[in-house]
Write a protein that holds these residues in place. Sequence first.
Motif, PDB file in Angstrom:
ATOM      1  N   LEU A  14     -28.321  28.561  -6.855  1.00  9.61           N
ATOM      2  CA  LEU A  14     -27.546  27.354  -6.566  1.00  9.61           C
ATOM      3  C   LEU A  14     -28.412  26.160  -6.211  1.00  9.61           C
ATOM      4  O   LEU A  14     -27.905  25.087  -5.937  1.00  9.61           O
ATOM      5  CB  LEU A  14     -26.584  27.642  -5.405  1.00  9.61           C
ATOM      6  CG  LEU A  14     -25.468  28.607  -5.757  1.00  9.61           C
ATOM      7  CD1 LEU A  14     -24.739  29.043  -4.507  1.00  9.61           C
ATOM      8  CD2 LEU A  14     -24.494  27.995  -6.730  1.00  9.61           C
ATOM      9  N   GLN A  38     -27.684  22.351  -7.890  1.00 14.14           N
ATOM     10  CA  GLN A  38     -26.430  22.039  -8.568  1.00 14.14           C
ATOM     11  C   GLN A  38     -25.769  20.730  -8.184  1.00 14.14           C
ATOM     12  O   GLN A  38     -25.003  20.182  -8.938  1.00 14.14           O
ATOM     13  CB  GLN A  38     -25.435  23.162  -8.333  1.00 14.14           C
ATOM     14  CG  GLN A  38     -25.596  24.235  -9.349  1.00 14.14           C
ATOM     15  CD  GLN A  38     -24.481  25.223  -9.224  1.00 14.14           C
ATOM     16  OE1 GLN A  38     -23.590  25.057  -8.405  1.00 14.14           O
ATOM     17  NE2 GLN A  38     -24.506  26.230 -10.021  1.00 14.14           N
ATOM     18  N   PHE A  39     -26.034  20.273  -6.976  1.00 13.86           N
ATOM     19  CA  PHE A  39     -25.173  19.197  -6.494  1.00 13.86           C
ATOM     20  C   PHE A  39     -25.845  17.849  -6.305  1.00 13.86           C
ATOM     21  O   PHE A  39     -26.943  17.752  -5.806  1.00 13.86           O
ATOM     22  CB  PHE A  39     -24.539  19.617  -5.158  1.00 13.86           C
ATOM     23  CG  PHE A  39     -23.606  20.764  -5.314  1.00 13.86           C
ATOM     24  CD1 PHE A  39     -22.314  20.565  -5.723  1.00 13.86           C
ATOM     25  CD2 PHE A  39     -24.058  22.042  -5.112  1.00 13.86           C
ATOM     26  CE1 PHE A  39     -21.464  21.624  -5.897  1.00 13.86           C
ATOM     27  CE2 PHE A  39     -23.209  23.118  -5.288  1.00 13.86           C
ATOM     28  CZ  PHE A  39     -21.912  22.901  -5.674  1.00 13.86           C
ATOM     29  N   ARG A  83     -25.408  21.410   3.440  1.00 14.29           N
ATOM     30  CA  ARG A  83     -25.925  20.859   2.191  1.00 14.29           C
ATOM     31  C   ARG A  83     -26.763  19.616   2.466  1.00 14.29           C
ATOM     32  O   ARG A  83     -26.553  18.927   3.473  1.00 14.29           O
ATOM     33  CB  ARG A  83     -24.754  20.487   1.266  1.00 14.29           C
ATOM     34  CG  ARG A  83     -24.034  21.707   0.718  1.00 14.29           C
ATOM     35  CD  ARG A  83     -23.043  21.340  -0.362  1.00 14.29           C
ATOM     36  NE  ARG A  83     -22.086  20.367   0.102  1.00 14.29           N
ATOM     37  CZ  ARG A  83     -21.701  19.302  -0.587  1.00 14.29           C
ATOM     38  NH1 ARG A  83     -22.182  19.081  -1.784  1.00 14.29           N
ATOM     39  NH2 ARG A  83     -20.810  18.474  -0.096  1.00 14.29           N
ATOM     40  N   TYR A 136     -29.526  22.552   2.016  1.00 16.49           N
ATOM     41  CA  TYR A 136     -29.532  23.394   0.826  1.00 16.49           C
ATOM     42  C   TYR A 136     -28.795  22.668  -0.310  1.00 16.49           C
ATOM     43  O   TYR A 136     -28.101  21.681  -0.074  1.00 16.49           O
ATOM     44  CB  TYR A 136     -28.929  24.774   1.102  1.00 16.49           C
ATOM     45  CG  TYR A 136     -27.580  24.804   1.807  1.00 16.49           C
ATOM     46  CD1 TYR A 136     -26.396  24.536   1.123  1.00 16.49           C
ATOM     47  CD2 TYR A 136     -27.490  25.115   3.164  1.00 16.49           C
ATOM     48  CE1 TYR A 136     -25.168  24.582   1.759  1.00 16.49           C
ATOM     49  CE2 TYR A 136     -26.257  25.160   3.815  1.00 16.49           C
ATOM     50  CZ  TYR A 136     -25.103  24.899   3.107  1.00 16.49           C
ATOM     51  OH  TYR A 136     -23.889  24.941   3.739  1.00 16.49           O
ATOM     52  N   GLY A 137     -28.952  23.166  -1.540  1.00 17.01           N
ATOM     53  CA  GLY A 137     -28.333  22.518  -2.696  1.00 17.01           C
ATOM     54  C   GLY A 137     -29.275  21.502  -3.315  1.00 17.01           C
ATOM     55  O   GLY A 137     -30.476  21.750  -3.419  1.00 17.01           O
ATOM     56  N   TYR A 138     -28.729  20.340  -3.628  1.00 18.39           N
ATOM     57  CA  TYR A 138     -29.486  19.326  -4.358  1.00 18.39           C
ATOM     58  C   TYR A 138     -30.751  18.896  -3.614  1.00 18.39           C
ATOM     59  O   TYR A 138     -30.696  18.556  -2.426  1.00 18.39           O
ATOM     60  CB  TYR A 138     -28.574  18.118  -4.591  1.00 18.39           C
ATOM     61  CG  TYR A 138     -29.197  17.018  -5.398  1.00 18.39           C
ATOM     62  CD1 TYR A 138     -29.504  17.214  -6.738  1.00 18.39           C
ATOM     63  CD2 TYR A 138     -29.490  15.795  -4.807  1.00 18.39           C
ATOM     64  CE1 TYR A 138     -30.087  16.192  -7.475  1.00 18.39           C
ATOM     65  CE2 TYR A 138     -30.056  14.774  -5.535  1.00 18.39           C
ATOM     66  CZ  TYR A 138     -30.368  14.986  -6.866  1.00 18.39           C
ATOM     67  OH  TYR A 138     -30.946  13.976  -7.589  1.00 18.39           O
ATOM     68  N   THR A 169     -22.137  26.071  -2.629  1.00 19.98           N
ATOM     69  CA  THR A 169     -23.346  26.369  -1.831  1.00 19.98           C
ATOM     70  C   THR A 169     -22.989  26.655  -0.370  1.00 19.98           C
ATOM     71  O   THR A 169     -23.673  27.428   0.288  1.00 19.98           O
ATOM     72  CB  THR A 169     -24.370  25.205  -1.884  1.00 19.98           C
ATOM     73  OG1 THR A 169     -23.655  23.988  -1.812  1.00 19.98           O
ATOM     74  CG2 THR A 169     -25.209  25.264  -3.142  1.00 19.98           C
TER      75      THR A 169
END
Length: 291
Positions: A10, A13-14, A118, A168-170, A206
């Motif tokens: 993941l 993804q964002f 995130r 976390y994430g993008y 996420t």
Amino acid sequence: MATRRLWRGLGRQFTIGAALGRGKRAYSASQAFAEVLRLPSKQLTKLVFPLQELQRHLVPGSRPDLRLKIFDPTLEDIARAESIFTASSRNHIDYVSSAVRLDHAPDLHFPEVCFIGRSNVGKSSLIKALFSLAPEVDVRVSKKPGHTKKMNFFKVGKYFTLVDMPGYGYRAPEDFVDMVEDYLKERKNLMRTFLLVDSVVGIQKTDNTAIEMCEEFALPYVMVLTKIDKSSKGHLLKQVLQIQKFVDTETQGCFPQLFPVSAVTFSGIHLLRCFIADITGNLKTNGFQFS
Ligand SMILES: Nc1nc2c(ncn2[C@@H]2O[C@H](COP(=O)(O)OP(=O)(O)OP(=O)(O)O)[C@@H](O)[C@H]2O)c(=O)[nH]1
Ligand SMILES: [Mg+2]
């Protein structure tokens, strides 16, 4: 480890729109509780107990599932917690150090709380708001997601430590998984993990991974809903009810009461300070302590 694989998948993804809302401060820049106490009661409730304010917009008794008063401190408790968060010559509130690996984390033995979520959800902004009465403390925020790259440790007097995590994430840092999972799994003095969810968009994929990880490690954690100044009341209420249902039905380790906050209007900040003071064993609330 199942969650480790999920995190990796993941990773990027964002993208999140990072515009700062047009919220106004409800009162002066010091956000001191003494000033809050002078507000008319409706305004005070909105600022200090945002969940209760939202509940006023429900048909009475229609949603008994909304957990409003599990942590229900008095205004005196909140004022006492505020003194813990106020820097003075006797109460040093400071940045301690940063770490990219658990074995680089400072060897502090106070109870510790950390903030995960995130990238761009508002972790650093929330910590900055919590530290508004310690203006010397430099907490860096940015509208660019992925700004915080290390685990940043802050000390609050002799009371507790607080950790700002990378998101976390993008644009999460490369070593995010090793850094944060090891920390969450191994840090001995970690008392509570605050998992921040953007109240505008609700729980994302996420976030589900983060929730699974908290559950898998049997961490006691708390869901904080950020940026509540950005939504209409109707939208916020919808998100709150959905997330409350999720917490009630899908989680074991999540504290049943949600904490909506805004780092712009300061809504929910005083209550969260009080909760942190309480769970770290620094405030004996009337009747109940959540440590
Ligand atoms: N309107 C509004 N904007 C907010 C709020 N909290 C944070 N923001 C904005 O959201 C953006 C990201 O804030 P940060 O606090 O840096 O987010 P973060 O979670 O620390 O992000 P990373 O360090 O990248 O993981 C910034 O532009 C903030 O000004 C809030 O309560 N309301
Ligand atoms: Mg940050």
